[in-house]
Design an enzyme around this catalytic site. Structure first.
Site, mmCIF file in Angstrom:
data_model
loop_
_atom_site.group_PDB
_atom_site.id
_atom_site.type_symbol
_atom_site.label_atom_id
_atom_site.label_comp_id
_atom_site.label_asym_id
_atom_site.label_seq_id
_atom_site.Cartn_x
_atom_site.Cartn_y
_atom_site.Cartn_z
ATOM 1 N N LYS A 1 1.832 2.092 -5.104
ATOM 2 C CA LYS A 1 2.358 1.531 -6.364
ATOM 3 C C LYS A 1 1.406 1.820 -7.523
ATOM 4 C CE LYS A 1 2.432 -2.499 -4.330
ATOM 5 N NZ LYS A 1 2.165 -2.111 -2.931
ATOM 6 N N GLY A 12 -4.602 -4.272 -3.757
ATOM 7 C CA GLY A 12 -5.609 -3.243 -4.016
ATOM 8 C C GLY A 12 -4.839 -2.002 -4.404
ATOM 9 N N HIS A 13 -4.856 -1.649 -5.671
ATOM 10 C CA HIS A 13 -4.064 -0.525 -6.173
ATOM 11 C C HIS A 13 -5.002 0.609 -6.568
ATOM 12 C CE1 HIS A 13 -0.413 -3.329 -7.155
ATOM 13 N NE2 HIS A 13 -0.815 -3.393 -5.907
ATOM 14 N N ASP A 61 0.810 -1.226 0.000
ATOM 15 C CA ASP A 61 0.000 0.000 0.000
ATOM 16 C C ASP A 61 0.838 1.268 0.000
ATOM 17 O OD1 ASP A 61 -2.194 -1.711 0.132
ATOM 18 O OD2 ASP A 61 -2.174 -1.700 2.323
ATOM 19 N N GLN A 106 1.981 -6.179 -3.332
ATOM 20 C CA GLN A 106 2.526 -6.363 -1.990
ATOM 21 C C GLN A 106 3.888 -5.651 -1.898
ATOM 22 O OE1 GLN A 106 1.293 -9.602 -3.582
ATOM 23 N NE2 GLN A 106 -0.581 -8.616 -2.985
HETATM 24 P P1 GDP Z 1 -0.739 0.279 -3.497
HETATM 25 O O1 GDP Z 1 -1.327 -0.994 -3.013
HETATM 26 O O2 GDP Z 1 0.737 0.345 -3.283
HETATM 27 O O3 GDP Z 1 -1.106 0.594 -4.928
HETATM 28 O O4 GDP Z 1 -1.359 1.443 -2.605
HETATM 29 P P2 GDP Z 1 -2.924 1.593 -2.186
HETATM 30 O O5 GDP Z 1 -3.665 2.139 -3.348
HETATM 31 O O6 GDP Z 1 -3.420 0.360 -1.553
HETATM 32 O O7 GDP Z 1 -2.809 2.648 -1.010
HETATM 33 C C1 GDP Z 1 -2.246 3.905 -1.194
HETATM 34 C C2 GDP Z 1 -3.307 4.941 -0.810
HETATM 35 O O8 GDP Z 1 -2.689 6.216 -0.685
HETATM 36 C C3 GDP Z 1 -4.370 5.137 -1.883
HETATM 37 O O9 GDP Z 1 -5.567 5.531 -1.276
HETATM 38 C C4 GDP Z 1 -3.801 6.266 -2.734
HETATM 39 O O10 GDP Z 1 -4.807 6.997 -3.420
HETATM 40 C C5 GDP Z 1 -3.180 7.121 -1.662
HETATM 41 N N1 GDP Z 1 -2.019 7.907 -2.078
HETATM 42 C C6 GDP Z 1 -1.023 7.563 -2.944
HETATM 43 N N2 GDP Z 1 -0.078 8.521 -2.961
HETATM 44 C C7 GDP Z 1 -0.491 9.490 -2.118
HETATM 45 C C8 GDP Z 1 0.097 10.721 -1.658
HETATM 46 O O11 GDP Z 1 1.181 11.107 -2.064
HETATM 47 N N3 GDP Z 1 -0.593 11.428 -0.726
HETATM 48 C C9 GDP Z 1 -1.806 11.013 -0.249
HETATM 49 N N4 GDP Z 1 -2.409 11.761 0.672
HETATM 50 N N5 GDP Z 1 -2.376 9.856 -0.646
HETATM 51 C C10 GDP Z 1 -1.716 9.106 -1.552
HETATM 52 P P1 IMO Z 2 -0.881 -4.214 -2.263
HETATM 53 O O1 IMO Z 2 -0.437 -4.731 -3.617
HETATM 54 C C1 IMO Z 2 -0.975 -4.702 2.047
HETATM 55 C C2 IMO Z 2 -1.050 -8.806 3.579
HETATM 56 C C3 IMO Z 2 -2.302 -9.234 4.305
HETATM 57 C C4 IMO Z 2 -1.688 -10.194 5.310
HETATM 58 C C5 IMO Z 2 -0.602 -10.888 4.487
HETATM 59 C C6 IMO Z 2 -1.012 -12.213 3.899
HETATM 60 O O2 IMO Z 2 -2.157 -3.484 -2.283
HETATM 61 O O3 IMO Z 2 0.251 -3.475 -1.619
HETATM 62 P P2 IMO Z 2 -2.562 -12.875 1.836
HETATM 63 O O4 IMO Z 2 -4.012 -12.618 1.575
HETATM 64 O O5 IMO Z 2 -1.653 -12.310 0.789
HETATM 65 O O6 IMO Z 2 -2.283 -14.306 2.122
HETATM 66 O O7 IMO Z 2 -2.250 -12.089 3.217
HETATM 67 O O8 IMO Z 2 -0.280 -9.989 3.447
HETATM 68 N N1 IMO Z 2 -1.263 -8.269 2.208
HETATM 69 C C7 IMO Z 2 -1.196 -6.970 1.889
HETATM 70 N N2 IMO Z 2 -1.017 -5.881 2.691
HETATM 71 N N3 IMO Z 2 -1.071 -4.565 0.700
HETATM 72 C C8 IMO Z 2 -1.209 -5.641 -0.099
HETATM 73 O O9 IMO Z 2 -1.163 -5.569 -1.431
HETATM 74 C C9 IMO Z 2 -1.330 -6.920 0.503
HETATM 75 N N4 IMO Z 2 -1.500 -8.165 0.023
HETATM 76 C C10 IMO Z 2 -1.446 -8.983 1.077
HETATM 77 O O10 IMO Z 2 -2.938 -8.140 4.917
HETATM 78 O O11 IMO Z 2 -1.052 -9.475 6.325
HETATM 79 MG MG MG Z 3 -2.861 -1.644 -1.784
#
Ligand code: GDP
Ligand code: IMO
Ligand code: MG
Length: 435
Positions: A20, A44-45, A17, A229
């Site tokens: 990416k 979840g991107h 998270d 991840q």
């Molecule tokens: P990912 O799994 O690495 O793609 O990241 P996620 O989408 O799960 O979580 C990142 C969260 O931070 C999302 O809600 C993005 O919209 C938000 N986000 C990304 N970059 C920034 C930033 O620079 N500032 C803020 N405030 N939010 C951001």
């Molecule tokens: P993105 O791509 C954050 C975590 C789960 C748990 C562990 C194992 O959005 O960064 P799993 O379902 O993979 O067997 O769970 O990994 N986990 C993540 N945490 N971002 C993710 O993906 C994750 N994918 C799995 O919360 O701790």
């Molecule tokens: Mg994510």
């Protein structure tokens, strides 16, 4: 500096998270192809463009660019129902409508209903000791891959073979579900009917993406590899067993995309300006106080896949340096630095001490990692809103000093700074594709 700028890898350096999806979406403008190479819909991107949010779990984050081909590589585990519904909702918005705009590797293993049932039942049974998985069947699907009883996307093209394998597997999984996990058995006809429905529209996506990618890269296409991840969730290098079931770093790109390792170019590692983690497991710099709470609120730190609150804490430069090393990171993206606005004094963890008070490296067991004491370095915070900055010079001096310290501790330059959710809220200091 890595001179191959025809391909760029984007990988997470913390516990996921990091943002990416946002960065891949931004860089996809300059790419011809975006490839997912591992993980599944545990990812979840989040992409935000002109205020409109799209959350992707399986479809690569190049989906919003009409000229970019999206590839789901053989290292990904694919839940057909999730892919079908994600694709349908993107197509309803006019994305990925061209034939060939999304390809699914024939080698990608399928997440089947019994994988989800086993994942969730095991977590229930573990109770307090649970891993905190996303419950999406990721672990059990990878187990079957390595046990050589998995069913792959390419198997869908041979209906009789697929049905026979599914029947055989379900009998074994039902025995396990009932005897070991105290769950009810799944009904074969219902499972098959569900899969027939979800896979019908996916057959046309199935391709030899390994050969296709090789050709694309050799003919000069710009390729972006999208990690899911992050390194601390890597099955080998993360906080085992509180990890996911795939290799999440650049080492996994060649096998997961089916390409030669030499085709992987510049590596962009993504880190938040602080740290978060969803699920269980050690987290040395976790803040169980109002500062952590404010990061969660300001940063909207709730899981994009499960909605769970994310645990928040200070930036851990010890783990960051480890992730930089193992991934061969060439440049960093620091995201969410805007979230730190208003915190008077910022801490960065620059070392660990063991219970005897002695400096120590990252321990190899979670039990020992739970016991380390972070050594913090204090840095001055800032109060200015970073949202309007157009260049690094527009940032407050303290924010620039914070970024400079991250560069020093990580040992690689900061190439991109993200200041908000929207695609436009990004400072690209050094474009990884060299444009
Ligand atoms: P990912 O799994 O690495 O793609 O990241 P996620 O989408 O799960 O979580 C990142 C969260 O931070 C999302 O809600 C993005 O919209 C938000 N986000 C990304 N970059 C920034 C930033 O620079 N500032 C803020 N405030 N939010 C951001
Ligand atoms: P993105 O791509 C954050 C975590 C789960 C748990 C562990 C194992 O959005 O960064 P799993 O379902 O993979 O067997 O769970 O990994 N986990 C993540 N945490 N971002 C993710 O993906 C994750 N994918 C799995 O919360 O701790
Ligand atoms: Mg994510």
């Amino acid at each position: 500096m890595n001179i191959n700028t025809n391909s760029v890898a984007v990988v997470g350096l913390q516990w996921g998270d990091e943002g990416k999806g946002k960065i891949v979406d931004l860089l996809a403008e300059a790419a011809d192809v975006v490839v997912r190479f591992q993980g599944g819909n545990n990812a979840g991107h989040t992409l935000v463009v002109d205020g409109e949010q799209t959350v992707l779990h399986l479809v690569p984050s190049g989906a919003l660019h009409a000229d970019t081909t999206c590839v789901i590589g053989g290292g990904v585990v694919v839940d057909p129902g999730v892919l079908a519904s994600e694709l349908a909702s993107l197509r309803a918005r006019g994305y990925l409508v061209e034939p060939g705009s999304l390809m699914l590797s024939q080698e990608a293993h399928l997440i089947l209903p019994y994988h989800k049932a086993i994942d969730q039942a095991r977590e229930r049974k573990r109770g307090k000791g649970k891993i905190g998985t996303t419950g999406r069947g990721i672990g059990p699907a990878y187990e079957d891959k390595f046990a050589r009883i998995g069913i792959r996307a390419g198997d869908l093209l041979d209906r009789d073979g697929f049905v026979a394998r599914l029947r055989e597997n379900l009998a074994e999984k039902n025995a396990y579900l009932e005897a070991m996990l105290g769950e009810g058995a799944l009904d074969f006809d219902s499972v098959l009917a569900e899969l027939d429905e979800s896979t019908a529209g996916l057959l046309e996506l199935v391709a030899d993406t390994s050969s296709w990618l090789d050709e694309a890269t050799r003919s000069g296409s710009k390729v972006l590899f999208e990690g899911a991840q992050a390194l601390m969730l890597d099955v080998d290098h993360g906080t085992y067993p509180f990890v996911t079931s795939s290799n999440t770093g650049t080492g996994a790109i060649a096998t997961g995309a089916g390409i030669a390792p030499s085709l992987v170019g510049r590596v962009l590692g993504i880190t938040k300006a602080y740290t978060t983690r969803v699920g269980s497991g050690p987290f040395p710099t976790e803040l169980d106080n109002e500062v952590g709470e404010s990061m969660r609120e300001t940063g909207g730190e709730f899981g994009a896949t499960t909605g769970r609150p994310r645990r928040c804490g200070w930036l851990d430069a010890v783990l960051l340096a480890k992730a930089v090393r193992i991934n061969g990171v060439d440049g960093l993206t620091v995201t969410k630095i805007d979230v730190l606005t208003g915190i008077e004094t910022l801490n960065i963890c620059t070392g660990y001490r063991d219970p005897a008070g002695e400096p120590c490296d990252v321990p190899s067991t979670v039990a020992a990692l739970e016991l380390v004491e972070p050594v913090y370095e204090q840095m001055q915070g800032w109060d200015e809103d970073l949202g309007a900055a157009q260049s690094l010079d527009d940032l407050p001096r303290a924010a620039r000093a914070y970024l400079a310290r991250i560069e020093e501790l990580a040992g690689v330059p900061v190439d991109v700074v993200s200041l908000g959710q929207d695609r436009s809220r990004t400072l690209v200091l050094e474009h990884p594709f060299g444009v």
